[in-house]
Write an enzyme that holds these catalytic residues in place. Structure first.
Site, PDB file in Angstrom:
ATOM      1  N   CYS A  66       4.429   1.794   1.344  1.00  0.00           N
ATOM      2  CA  CYS A  66       4.222   1.668  -0.104  1.00  0.00           C
ATOM      3  C   CYS A  66       2.860   1.434  -0.734  1.00  0.00           C
ATOM      4  CB  CYS A  66       5.208   1.012  -0.961  1.00  0.00           C
ATOM      5  SG  CYS A  66       6.788   1.473  -0.498  1.00  0.00           S
ATOM      6  N   HIS A 107       3.015  -4.175  -8.262  1.00  0.00           N
ATOM      7  CA  HIS A 107       3.891  -3.559  -7.419  1.00  0.00           C
ATOM      8  C   HIS A 107       5.399  -3.350  -8.039  1.00  0.00           C
ATOM      9  CE1 HIS A 107       4.705  -1.102  -4.068  1.00  0.00           C
ATOM     10  NE2 HIS A 107       5.707  -2.019  -3.580  1.00  0.00           N
ATOM     11  N   HIS A 125      10.438   4.020  -8.051  1.00  0.00           N
ATOM     12  CA  HIS A 125       9.384   3.787  -6.917  1.00  0.00           C
ATOM     13  C   HIS A 125       8.777   4.898  -6.275  1.00  0.00           C
ATOM     14  CE1 HIS A 125       7.315   1.755  -3.707  1.00  0.00           C
ATOM     15  NE2 HIS A 125       8.320   0.641  -3.639  1.00  0.00           N
TER      16      HIS A 125
END
Length: 405
Positions: free
Chosen positions: A158, A297, A334
Protein backbone atom coordinates in the site's frame (compact mmCIF):
# COMPACT_ATOMS: atom_id res chain seq x y z
CA UNK A 1 19.05 19.45 -2.29
CA UNK A 2 16.78 20.59 -5.10
CA UNK A 3 13.07 20.82 -4.42
CA UNK A 4 10.89 19.01 -6.94
CA UNK A 5 7.76 20.67 -8.27
CA UNK A 6 4.48 18.96 -9.07
CA UNK A 7 2.92 20.74 -12.04
CA UNK A 8 0.17 18.36 -13.08
CA UNK A 9 -2.17 15.91 -11.36
CA UNK A 10 -4.76 13.43 -12.59
CA UNK A 11 -7.14 11.30 -10.53
CA UNK A 12 -9.58 8.48 -11.17
CA UNK A 13 -11.66 7.69 -8.07
CA UNK A 14 -14.96 6.38 -6.79
CA UNK A 15 -16.07 9.90 -5.79
CA UNK A 16 -15.04 11.84 -8.89
CA UNK A 17 -12.91 11.94 -12.03
CA UNK A 18 -10.05 14.38 -12.56
CA UNK A 19 -8.43 16.34 -9.76
CA UNK A 20 -11.35 18.79 -9.53
CA UNK A 21 -13.99 16.05 -9.55
CA UNK A 22 -12.08 14.12 -6.89
CA UNK A 23 -11.75 17.17 -4.65
CA UNK A 24 -15.41 18.09 -5.14
CA UNK A 25 -16.34 14.61 -3.94
CA UNK A 26 -14.16 14.91 -0.85
CA UNK A 27 -15.41 18.40 -0.02
CA UNK A 28 -19.00 17.16 -0.26
CA UNK A 29 -18.22 14.28 2.10
CA UNK A 30 -19.13 11.77 -0.59
CA UNK A 31 -18.38 8.09 0.00
CA UNK A 32 -17.92 5.57 -2.80
CA UNK A 33 -18.86 2.50 -0.75
CA UNK A 34 -21.25 0.20 -2.63
CA UNK A 35 -22.60 -3.30 -2.11
CA UNK A 36 -20.22 -5.76 -3.79
CA UNK A 37 -21.50 -8.14 -6.49
CA UNK A 38 -20.55 -11.13 -4.30
CA UNK A 39 -22.60 -9.93 -1.32
CA UNK A 40 -25.53 -12.13 -0.29
CA UNK A 41 -27.38 -10.10 2.34
CA UNK A 42 -30.21 -12.63 2.53
CA UNK A 43 -27.61 -15.07 3.85
CA UNK A 44 -26.03 -12.50 6.16
CA UNK A 45 -23.04 -11.96 3.85
CA UNK A 46 -22.56 -8.19 3.77
CA UNK A 47 -19.73 -7.27 1.41
CA UNK A 48 -18.76 -3.73 0.40
CA UNK A 49 -16.35 -2.20 -2.09
CA UNK A 50 -15.59 1.22 -3.57
CA UNK A 51 -15.45 0.99 -7.39
CA UNK A 52 -15.07 3.69 -10.01
CA UNK A 53 -18.70 4.08 -11.14
CA UNK A 54 -19.82 3.94 -14.76
CA UNK A 55 -16.22 3.64 -16.01
CA UNK A 56 -15.94 3.26 -19.78
CA UNK A 57 -12.28 3.32 -20.92
CA UNK A 58 -13.35 3.86 -24.53
CA UNK A 59 -14.14 7.48 -23.64
CA UNK A 60 -10.38 8.05 -23.52
CA UNK A 61 -8.55 5.07 -25.04
CA UNK A 62 -8.46 3.41 -28.46
CA UNK A 63 -9.79 -0.11 -28.92
CA UNK A 64 -6.37 -1.78 -29.12
CA UNK A 65 -5.29 -0.25 -25.80
CA UNK A 66 -8.58 -1.17 -24.15
CA UNK A 67 -8.40 -4.84 -25.21
CA UNK A 68 -4.73 -5.06 -24.22
CA UNK A 69 -5.21 -3.70 -20.70
CA UNK A 70 -7.34 -4.08 -17.60
CA UNK A 71 -8.60 -1.42 -15.22
CA UNK A 72 -5.47 -0.72 -13.17
CA UNK A 73 -3.54 0.18 -16.34
CA UNK A 74 -6.44 2.06 -17.87
CA UNK A 75 -6.84 4.23 -14.77
CA UNK A 76 -3.11 5.02 -14.75
CA UNK A 77 -2.95 5.94 -18.45
CA UNK A 78 -5.99 8.21 -18.23
CA UNK A 79 -4.80 9.89 -15.01
CA UNK A 80 -1.37 10.46 -16.61
CA UNK A 81 -3.06 12.15 -19.56
CA UNK A 82 -4.95 14.41 -17.15
CA UNK A 83 -1.71 15.29 -15.35
CA UNK A 84 0.12 16.14 -18.56
CA UNK A 85 -2.76 18.33 -19.74
CA UNK A 86 -2.81 20.21 -16.44
CA UNK A 87 0.96 20.66 -16.57
CA UNK A 88 0.72 22.09 -20.09
CA UNK A 89 3.55 19.80 -21.06
CA UNK A 90 4.35 17.80 -24.17
CA UNK A 91 6.77 15.24 -22.74
CA UNK A 92 10.15 14.83 -24.39
CA UNK A 93 11.48 11.43 -25.37
CA UNK A 94 13.67 11.24 -22.25
CA UNK A 95 10.79 11.81 -19.81
CA UNK A 96 10.65 9.07 -17.17
CA UNK A 97 7.75 7.04 -15.81
CA UNK A 98 7.59 5.55 -12.31
CA UNK A 99 4.48 3.61 -11.35
CA UNK A 100 3.31 1.87 -8.19
CA UNK A 101 0.75 -0.87 -7.56
CA UNK A 102 0.12 -3.54 -4.96
CA UNK A 103 -2.08 -6.07 -6.75
CA UNK A 104 -1.84 -5.03 -10.43
CA UNK A 105 -3.96 -7.45 -12.47
CA UNK A 106 -4.84 -9.87 -9.66
CA UNK A 107 -8.56 -9.55 -10.30
CA UNK A 108 -8.00 -10.33 -14.00
CA UNK A 109 -6.10 -13.48 -13.03
CA UNK A 110 -8.90 -14.51 -10.67
CA UNK A 111 -11.45 -13.95 -13.42
CA UNK A 112 -9.42 -15.93 -15.93
CA UNK A 113 -9.11 -18.85 -13.50
CA UNK A 114 -12.89 -18.85 -13.10
CA UNK A 115 -13.32 -18.93 -16.89
CA UNK A 116 -10.87 -21.81 -17.18
CA UNK A 117 -12.76 -23.84 -14.59
CA UNK A 118 -16.26 -23.07 -15.87
CA UNK A 119 -15.85 -22.70 -19.64
CA UNK A 120 -12.59 -24.45 -20.48
CA UNK A 121 -9.14 -23.46 -21.83
CA UNK A 122 -10.41 -21.59 -24.89
CA UNK A 123 -12.15 -19.06 -22.65
CA UNK A 124 -8.91 -17.79 -21.08
CA UNK A 125 -8.11 -14.33 -22.54
CA UNK A 126 -5.18 -14.61 -24.92
CA UNK A 127 -3.79 -11.27 -23.76
CA UNK A 128 -3.98 -12.17 -20.07
CA UNK A 129 -0.26 -11.85 -19.39
CA UNK A 130 0.10 -8.39 -20.90
CA UNK A 131 -3.11 -7.32 -19.22
CA UNK A 132 -2.15 -8.48 -15.73
CA UNK A 133 1.58 -7.83 -15.37
CA UNK A 134 2.32 -4.96 -13.02
CA UNK A 135 4.73 -3.08 -15.29
CA UNK A 136 2.28 -2.74 -18.17
CA UNK A 137 0.66 0.42 -16.82
CA UNK A 138 3.96 2.30 -16.94
CA UNK A 139 4.72 0.66 -20.28
CA UNK A 140 1.48 1.89 -21.82
CA UNK A 141 2.11 5.43 -20.59
CA UNK A 142 5.56 5.33 -22.20
CA UNK A 143 4.24 3.85 -25.45
CA UNK A 144 1.38 6.33 -25.63
CA UNK A 145 3.76 9.31 -25.50
CA UNK A 146 6.92 7.86 -27.08
CA UNK A 147 8.98 8.08 -23.89
CA UNK A 148 12.46 6.57 -23.64
CA UNK A 149 13.55 7.81 -20.21
CA UNK A 150 13.72 5.71 -17.02
CA UNK A 151 10.81 3.26 -16.83
CA UNK A 152 10.18 1.71 -13.43
CA UNK A 153 7.39 -0.10 -11.56
CA UNK A 154 7.48 -0.56 -7.80
CA UNK A 155 5.28 -2.91 -5.78
CA UNK A 156 5.62 -2.06 -2.11
CA UNK A 157 2.10 -2.98 -1.06
CA UNK A 158 0.00 0.00 0.00
CA UNK A 159 3.04 2.29 -0.02
CA UNK A 160 3.65 1.72 -3.74
CA UNK A 161 2.16 4.96 -5.09
CA UNK A 162 4.03 7.13 -2.60
CA UNK A 163 7.24 5.18 -3.17
CA UNK A 164 6.86 5.68 -6.92
CA UNK A 165 6.70 9.42 -6.32
CA UNK A 166 9.67 9.24 -3.97
CA UNK A 167 11.73 7.39 -6.58
CA UNK A 168 10.67 9.94 -9.20
CA UNK A 169 11.88 12.75 -6.93
CA UNK A 170 15.27 11.05 -6.73
CA UNK A 171 15.45 10.75 -10.52
CA UNK A 172 14.82 14.48 -10.90
CA UNK A 173 17.24 15.46 -8.14
CA UNK A 174 19.99 13.26 -9.58
CA UNK A 175 19.56 14.74 -13.04
CA UNK A 176 18.65 11.39 -14.59
CA UNK A 177 15.40 12.91 -15.87
CA UNK A 178 14.15 16.49 -16.17
CA UNK A 179 10.53 15.35 -16.04
CA UNK A 180 8.94 12.21 -14.57
CA UNK A 181 5.35 11.00 -14.71
CA UNK A 182 4.66 9.11 -11.49
CA UNK A 183 1.93 7.78 -9.24
CA UNK A 184 -0.08 4.67 -8.46
CA UNK A 185 -3.15 2.72 -9.48
CA UNK A 186 -5.24 -0.17 -8.19
CA UNK A 187 -8.19 -2.34 -9.14
CA UNK A 188 -8.22 -5.60 -7.18
CA UNK A 189 -11.83 -6.70 -6.94
CA UNK A 190 -12.92 -10.33 -6.88
CA UNK A 191 -14.85 -12.60 -4.55
CA UNK A 192 -11.80 -14.71 -3.77
CA UNK A 193 -9.74 -11.66 -2.74
CA UNK A 194 -12.61 -10.37 -0.60
CA UNK A 195 -13.02 -13.75 1.08
CA UNK A 196 -9.31 -13.85 1.85
CA UNK A 197 -9.57 -10.44 3.51
CA UNK A 198 -12.60 -11.56 5.50
CA UNK A 199 -10.92 -14.78 6.61
CA UNK A 200 -7.81 -12.85 7.67
CA UNK A 201 -9.79 -10.27 9.65
CA UNK A 202 -8.99 -7.33 7.37
CA UNK A 203 -12.65 -6.64 6.60
CA UNK A 204 -15.49 -6.55 9.10
CA UNK A 205 -18.40 -7.76 6.99
CA UNK A 206 -20.74 -5.30 8.73
CA UNK A 207 -24.33 -4.67 7.63
CA UNK A 208 -24.22 -0.84 7.57
CA UNK A 209 -22.04 0.55 4.72
CA UNK A 210 -21.16 3.66 6.74
CA UNK A 211 -19.65 1.41 9.41
CA UNK A 212 -17.63 -0.55 6.87
CA UNK A 213 -14.71 1.92 6.77
CA UNK A 214 -14.22 4.37 9.65
CA UNK A 215 -10.64 5.65 9.93
CA UNK A 216 -9.58 6.59 13.48
CA UNK A 217 -13.07 5.79 14.81
CA UNK A 218 -13.41 3.74 18.00
CA UNK A 219 -15.94 1.46 16.22
CA UNK A 220 -13.78 0.61 13.19
CA UNK A 221 -13.68 -3.04 12.21
CA UNK A 222 -11.71 -3.24 8.97
CA UNK A 223 -11.19 -1.87 5.50
CA UNK A 224 -13.18 -1.57 2.30
CA UNK A 225 -11.29 -2.33 -0.90
CA UNK A 226 -11.20 0.65 -3.28
CA UNK A 227 -10.13 1.34 -6.85
CA UNK A 228 -8.59 4.30 -8.63
CA UNK A 229 -5.40 6.08 -9.59
CA UNK A 230 -3.47 9.28 -9.05
CA UNK A 231 -0.69 10.32 -11.43
CA UNK A 232 1.52 13.43 -11.44
CA UNK A 233 4.03 15.38 -13.47
CA UNK A 234 7.21 16.05 -11.47
CA UNK A 235 10.08 18.32 -12.53
CA UNK A 236 12.78 20.44 -10.96
CA UNK A 237 11.43 23.67 -9.49
CA UNK A 238 13.76 25.75 -11.65
CA UNK A 239 12.74 23.74 -14.72
CA UNK A 240 9.07 24.39 -13.99
CA UNK A 241 9.57 28.11 -13.44
CA UNK A 242 11.67 28.45 -16.58
CA UNK A 243 8.82 27.21 -18.72
CA UNK A 244 6.26 29.30 -16.84
CA UNK A 245 4.37 26.34 -15.37
CA UNK A 246 1.99 26.68 -12.45
CA UNK A 247 3.46 24.82 -9.48
CA UNK A 248 0.81 22.95 -7.51
CA UNK A 249 3.19 22.11 -4.69
CA UNK A 250 6.77 21.15 -3.93
CA UNK A 251 8.06 17.80 -2.64
CA UNK A 252 10.72 18.69 -0.12
CA UNK A 253 11.10 15.47 1.86
CA UNK A 254 10.56 11.73 1.46
CA UNK A 255 11.59 8.67 3.42
CA UNK A 256 11.02 4.92 3.39
CA UNK A 257 11.97 2.62 6.27
CA UNK A 258 11.22 -0.98 7.22
CA UNK A 259 9.19 -2.08 10.21
CA UNK A 260 10.80 -5.56 10.05
CA UNK A 261 8.10 -6.80 12.42
CA UNK A 262 5.28 -8.83 10.81
CA UNK A 263 3.89 -9.67 7.34
CA UNK A 264 0.72 -7.63 7.89
CA UNK A 265 0.57 -6.04 11.35
CA UNK A 266 2.52 -2.86 12.14
CA UNK A 267 4.90 -2.69 15.08
CA UNK A 268 2.39 -1.71 17.81
CA UNK A 269 4.28 1.28 19.22
CA UNK A 270 4.44 2.92 15.79
CA UNK A 271 8.19 3.37 16.30
CA UNK A 272 9.19 2.84 12.66
CA UNK A 273 6.25 4.71 11.22
CA UNK A 274 7.37 7.62 13.40
CA UNK A 275 10.91 7.19 12.12
CA UNK A 276 9.80 7.40 8.48
CA UNK A 277 7.87 10.59 9.29
CA UNK A 278 10.85 12.15 11.10
CA UNK A 279 13.27 11.31 8.28
CA UNK A 280 10.96 12.92 5.73
CA UNK A 281 10.63 16.02 7.94
CA UNK A 282 14.40 16.28 8.39
CA UNK A 283 15.01 15.88 4.65
CA UNK A 284 12.51 18.69 4.08
CA UNK A 285 14.63 20.92 6.31
CA UNK A 286 11.86 21.59 8.77
CA UNK A 287 10.72 20.63 12.25
CA UNK A 288 7.60 18.75 13.36
CA UNK A 289 6.15 22.06 14.55
CA UNK A 290 6.20 23.30 10.94
CA UNK A 291 3.79 20.60 9.75
CA UNK A 292 0.22 21.92 9.68
CA UNK A 293 -1.68 18.88 8.42
CA UNK A 294 -1.37 15.17 7.71
CA UNK A 295 -3.08 12.96 5.18
CA UNK A 296 -2.81 9.77 7.22
CA UNK A 297 -2.75 6.21 5.93
CA UNK A 298 -5.46 5.27 8.49
CA UNK A 299 -6.73 1.99 7.05
CA UNK A 300 -9.67 1.69 9.48
CA UNK A 301 -8.21 -1.53 10.90
CA UNK A 302 -7.86 -1.62 14.70
CA UNK A 303 -4.14 -2.42 14.80
CA UNK A 304 -3.19 -0.20 11.86
CA UNK A 305 -4.86 2.93 13.17
CA UNK A 306 -3.56 2.38 16.72
CA UNK A 307 0.03 2.23 15.49
CA UNK A 308 -0.30 5.33 13.30
CA UNK A 309 -1.94 7.33 16.11
CA UNK A 310 0.96 6.34 18.37
CA UNK A 311 3.46 7.35 15.67
CA UNK A 312 1.88 10.78 15.12
CA UNK A 313 1.74 11.35 18.88
CA UNK A 314 5.43 10.45 19.15
CA UNK A 315 6.53 12.82 16.40
CA UNK A 316 4.30 15.80 17.18
CA UNK A 317 3.40 15.58 20.87
CA UNK A 318 0.29 17.38 22.11
CA UNK A 319 -1.16 19.47 19.28
CA UNK A 320 -4.97 19.13 19.54
CA UNK A 321 -5.59 22.55 18.00
CA UNK A 322 -2.76 23.02 15.52
CA UNK A 323 -2.17 19.64 13.83
CA UNK A 324 -5.09 18.62 11.61
CA UNK A 325 -5.26 15.01 10.39
CA UNK A 326 -7.49 13.36 7.80
CA UNK A 327 -7.61 10.19 5.68
CA UNK A 328 -9.24 9.17 2.40
CA UNK A 329 -10.37 5.69 3.41
CA UNK A 330 -13.84 6.83 4.48
CA UNK A 331 -14.39 8.36 1.03
CA UNK A 332 -12.76 6.01 -1.47
CA UNK A 333 -11.94 2.93 0.58
CA UNK A 334 -8.45 1.47 0.69
CA UNK A 335 -7.05 1.95 -2.80
CA UNK A 336 -3.92 -0.10 -2.15
CA UNK A 337 -0.96 1.04 -4.22
CA UNK A 338 -2.85 4.19 -5.27
CA UNK A 339 -3.64 5.32 -1.72
CA UNK A 340 -0.47 7.31 -1.01
CA UNK A 341 -0.58 8.97 -4.42
CA UNK A 342 -4.21 9.95 -3.83
CA UNK A 343 -3.07 11.41 -0.51
CA UNK A 344 -0.60 13.60 -2.39
CA UNK A 345 -3.45 14.85 -4.60
CA UNK A 346 -5.26 15.88 -1.41
CA UNK A 347 -2.13 17.57 -0.07
CA UNK A 348 -1.81 19.67 -3.23
CA UNK A 349 -5.43 20.78 -2.85
CA UNK A 350 -4.86 21.72 0.79
CA UNK A 351 -1.76 23.78 -0.01
CA UNK A 352 -3.60 25.68 -2.72
CA UNK A 353 -6.97 26.17 -1.02
CA UNK A 354 -6.32 26.09 2.72
CA UNK A 355 -9.04 23.44 3.11
CA UNK A 356 -8.29 19.99 4.57
CA UNK A 357 -11.10 17.51 3.76
CA UNK A 358 -12.86 15.69 6.58
CA UNK A 359 -13.47 12.01 7.31
CA UNK A 360 -17.13 11.54 6.35
CA UNK A 361 -17.80 8.28 8.23
CA UNK A 362 -15.81 8.99 11.40
CA UNK A 363 -18.00 10.16 14.27
CA UNK A 364 -16.31 8.82 17.42
CA UNK A 365 -12.61 9.73 17.09
CA UNK A 366 -10.04 7.73 19.01
CA UNK A 367 -9.41 9.49 22.34
CA UNK A 368 -5.74 8.44 22.23
CA UNK A 369 -5.08 10.92 19.40
CA UNK A 370 -3.26 14.02 20.65
CA UNK A 371 -4.11 15.87 17.44
CA UNK A 372 -7.25 17.10 15.67
CA UNK A 373 -8.98 14.36 13.67
CA UNK A 374 -10.99 16.27 11.06
CA UNK A 375 -14.65 15.23 11.15
CA UNK A 376 -18.00 16.76 10.13
CA UNK A 377 -16.56 19.42 7.82
CA UNK A 378 -13.26 20.45 6.20
CA UNK A 379 -10.80 22.37 8.34
CA UNK A 380 -9.84 25.80 7.01
CA UNK A 381 -6.38 27.11 7.96
CA UNK A 382 -3.19 28.60 6.56
CA UNK A 383 -1.64 25.31 5.54
CA UNK A 384 1.92 25.61 4.24
CA UNK A 385 3.42 22.16 5.02
CA UNK A 386 1.50 18.89 4.61
CA UNK A 387 2.73 15.38 5.34
CA UNK A 388 1.39 12.25 3.62
CA UNK A 389 1.77 8.78 5.15
CA UNK A 390 1.58 5.44 3.38
CA UNK A 391 2.21 2.23 5.31
CA UNK A 392 2.06 -1.19 3.66
CA UNK A 393 2.24 -4.88 4.47
CA UNK A 394 5.67 -6.25 5.35
CA UNK A 395 6.47 -3.00 7.14
CA UNK A 396 6.71 -0.68 4.13
CA UNK A 397 6.67 2.64 6.00
CA UNK A 398 6.81 5.69 3.72
CA UNK A 399 6.17 9.37 4.30
CA UNK A 400 6.39 12.53 2.18
CA UNK A 401 6.44 16.24 3.02
CA UNK A 402 5.02 18.80 0.61
CA UNK A 403 5.15 22.60 0.76
CA UNK A 404 3.63 25.52 -1.02
CA UNK A 405 5.87 26.72 -3.84
Amino acid sequence: MENVAITGAGVISSVGLGLDGFIDGLEAGRTGTRRAPWARPDEGRHAWYSPVPDFDPRRWLDERTVTGTVEFSQYAVIAADQALEMAGLEPSSDTGVVFGTAMAGASALAGAQHLLETEGPAAVPRKLQIQAWANLAAGHIAMRHGLHGPLMTVSTACAAGLDALGYAVRLVRSGEADVVIAGGSEHAFSEVLYQAQLNYGMSGGVEDPRLATMPFDTRRSGLVEGAGAAMFVLEGLDHARARGAEVLGVVSGYANVSDAFHPSAPEPSGRWEAESMMRAIRQAGCEPADVDGIVAHATSTPKGDDAEIAAINTVFGDRPDSLHVTSLKGNVGHTGGASGAMGVAVALHVLRSGRLPHLPTTEQPEPAARFHIVTERPTVADFSVIQVNSFGFAGQDSSMVLRRA
